[in-house]
Design a protein around this motif. Structure first.
Motif: not given
Length: 170
Positions: A2-8, A63-66, A99-110, A141-145
């Motif tokens: 999984i890589q972060v890239r600019c959205a199009t 897998a995710g967006y922000f 995060i997509s439900g298919n990828y939740r719990g894999q640390g992607l928010a980190h 929790h994510m913000a604080e951690s």
């Protein structure tokens, strides 16, 4: 990998599927956030066209967006019940973390929080801000951690109260 890239613009349909998954997740958790049709397609299109919008790309699957905003946000001009860590307008703000439900719990928010922090630093910002629904314990929790400090509450149109966090970068 999984890589972060600019959205199009061609990612918008896939991003909307991730947003819908996040809305359902929040609903199932009893969190009254994003239950009014927001973020909608128009908000995502605006992100892609005017902000720094990003996807987590898993070999072509989103897998995710922000989004990271660097323009002043009027909603952050008034903070209830506290004060910002910095009084500068030279901050970035992270929005619509999902995060997509298919990828939740894999640390992607980190991954998102780390990338957003590094990107805000690279943009020369003094701090990074984020806000979330008071009941969204996972985002809190994510913000604080990741070193963010709860600073008070902000209000979006429609009297939507959100807890606001800030992390100093310099």
């Amino acid at each position: 990998m999984i890589q972060v890239r600019c959205a199009t613009n061609s990612d918008i349909d896939s991003i909307m599927a991730v947003v819908k998954s996040a809305q359902e997740y929040l609903k199932n958790q009893g969190i009254n956030q994003w239950q009014d049709g927001y973020p909608n397609r128009e908000a995502i299109e605006t992100d892609v066209n005017t902000a720094e919008a990003y996807v987590l790309d898993d070999n072509g699957k989103i897998a995710g967006y922000f989004a990271i905003y660097t323009e002043n946000e009027p909603v952050y001009d008034y903070l209830e019940g506290g004060e910002w860590l910095s009084d500068t307008r030279n901050h970035a703000a992270m929005h619509r973390v999902c995060i997509s439900g298919n990828y939740r719990g894999q640390g992607l928010a980190h991954m998102i929080y780390t990338y957003a922090t590094e990107r805000a630093e690279a943009l020369g910002r003094d701090s990074l801000r984020v806000d979330t629904h008071h009941d969204n314990k996972i985002m809190r929790h994510m913000a604080e951690s990741h070193g963010f400090v709860a600073c008070g509450s902000v209000y979006y149109p429609g009297n939507l109260k959100r807890i606001a966090f800030e992390k100093l970068l310099k």
